[in-house]
Design an enzyme around this catalytic site. Structure first.
Site, short mmCIF file in Angstrom:
data_model
loop_
_atom_site.label_atom_id
_atom_site.label_comp_id
_atom_site.label_asym_id
_atom_site.label_seq_id
_atom_site.Cartn_x
_atom_site.Cartn_y
_atom_site.Cartn_z
N ASP A 45 0.84 -1.20 0.00
CA ASP A 45 0.00 0.00 0.00
C ASP A 45 0.87 1.25 0.00
O ASP A 45 2.09 1.18 0.19
CB ASP A 45 -0.97 0.00 1.19
CG ASP A 45 -0.30 -0.41 2.51
OD1 ASP A 45 0.93 -0.33 2.61
OD2 ASP A 45 -1.03 -0.82 3.43
N ASN A 86 -7.75 -2.73 14.44
CA ASN A 86 -9.14 -3.01 14.06
C ASN A 86 -9.25 -4.22 13.14
O ASN A 86 -10.31 -4.48 12.57
CB ASN A 86 -9.76 -1.77 13.40
CG ASN A 86 -9.03 -1.36 12.12
OD1 ASN A 86 -8.11 -2.04 11.67
ND2 ASN A 86 -9.42 -0.25 11.54
N HIS A 143 -7.58 -4.64 10.28
CA HIS A 143 -7.34 -4.41 8.85
C HIS A 143 -6.09 -5.16 8.38
O HIS A 143 -5.18 -5.43 9.17
CB HIS A 143 -7.28 -2.91 8.51
CG HIS A 143 -6.05 -2.18 8.95
ND1 HIS A 143 -6.02 -0.82 9.12
CD2 HIS A 143 -4.79 -2.61 9.24
CE1 HIS A 143 -4.80 -0.45 9.48
NE2 HIS A 143 -4.04 -1.51 9.57
N GLU A 161 -9.93 -1.82 5.36
CA GLU A 161 -10.52 -1.49 6.65
C GLU A 161 -11.83 -2.24 6.86
O GLU A 161 -12.50 -2.61 5.89
CB GLU A 161 -10.79 0.02 6.70
CG GLU A 161 -9.56 0.91 6.50
CD GLU A 161 -8.72 1.06 7.76
OE1 GLU A 161 -8.71 0.15 8.62
OE2 GLU A 161 -8.04 2.09 7.89
P1 PGA Z 1 2.08 -1.46 12.72
O1 PGA Z 1 0.96 -1.43 11.60
O2 PGA Z 1 3.05 -2.52 12.34
O3 PGA Z 1 2.71 -0.09 12.69
O4 PGA Z 1 1.39 -1.74 14.01
C1 PGA Z 1 0.42 -2.63 11.14
C2 PGA Z 1 -0.80 -2.36 10.29
O5 PGA Z 1 -1.53 -1.39 10.52
O6 PGA Z 1 -1.06 -3.16 9.38
#
Ligand code: PGA
Length: 241
Positions: free
Chosen positions: A67, A136, A138, A143
């Site tokens: 992404d 959450n 995702h 999302e």
């Molecule tokens: P993080 O993000 O490794 O910074 O916790 C992971 C994500 O949101 O997929």
């Protein structure tokens, strides 16, 4: 789903980094799907250490990132392009021509989605796709929602994700509100998926991934439909299971 639990994030980095190094040693021109965020940093550090020790070469790999933020110049320090060069690409012998990113500044997300899908297909698909997981649930920036998009698409980030990502920015107001992300089907085309999670703030999401029914309200729950998923997490992230 193969779930492996480790003591802390350094051990996660070693386990996941070793898995990537093994994949590259087995197939030097393999195609890796890569992710950003805090979680994969120890994994990338381990890959750099192995490269510097002369144990592995990444010169023939191809990479595709999952992404990218919209409305952020590619060279901005918080773009995922910059993140990958700072944490991995500038420290290993990957060929810069073989690293691929979504163009978060495109004015035609549909054309960009098609371009990316074609580029991935032209390399024979992704061999190992790395994923983090949001608080959450995702994956990528897919999302929680009533429906999930199949293919790469433009997404409006949820307030929870914007708040979570604000730790990398001077203020929450500076966090981009939109991103381009590979869709669920695009991710699921990878032959192998490796999901990493560390810390107590991922415990609810990991609990849902392991135990809840499949629901688009927690996109990670769909992973049990993929034939080859390895989850590498620490004891904190696994603490609610
Ligand atoms: P993080 O993000 O490794 O910074 O916790 C992971 C994500 O949101 O997929």
């Amino acid at each position: 789903m193969d779930i492996r639990i480790f003591k802390n994030e350094a051990e996660i980095g070693k386990a996941a980094g070793q898995l990537f190094c093994d994949a590259v040693k087995e197939n030097p021109s393999c195609v890796l799907g890569l992710a950003t965020g805090a979680t994969p940093v120890p994994t990338y550090n381990y890959m750099v250490e192995e490269y510097k020790a002369g144990n592995v070469s990444f010169k023939d790999i191809t990479t595709f990132n999952l992404d990218e933020y919209c409305d952020l110049p590619k060279e901005h320090k918080n773009s995922y392009y910059s993140f990958m060069f700072e944490n991995l690409f500038s420290k290993i012998d990957v060929n810069a021509d073989n690293v691929n990113f979504l163009d978060g500044n495109t004015d035609d997300p549909e054309a960009e989605s098609a371009r990316y899908a074609e580029a991935i297909a032209s390399k024979g698909g992704i061999d190992v796709q790395l994923l983090g997981i949001g608080r959450n649930g995702h994956i990528g920036f897919n999302e929680p929602d009533a429906e999930l998009e199949r293919f790469t698409h433009l997404v409006e980030l949820t307030p929870d994700t914007i708040e979570a990502n604000s730790r990398f920015f001077a203020s929450e107001a500076e966090v981009p509100k939109h991103a381009l992300t590979m869709g669920i089907h695009s991710v699921f085309k990878a032959r192998k998926i490796l999901l990493l999670a560390s810390g107590k703030n991922k415990a609810a999401a990991i609990n849902a991934l392991v135990k809840s029914n499949i629901t688009t309200a927690c996109p990670a729950t769909l992973l049990c439909l993929h034939p080859d998923v390895t989850v590498i997490c620490d004891e904190d992230a696994y603490s609610l299971v």
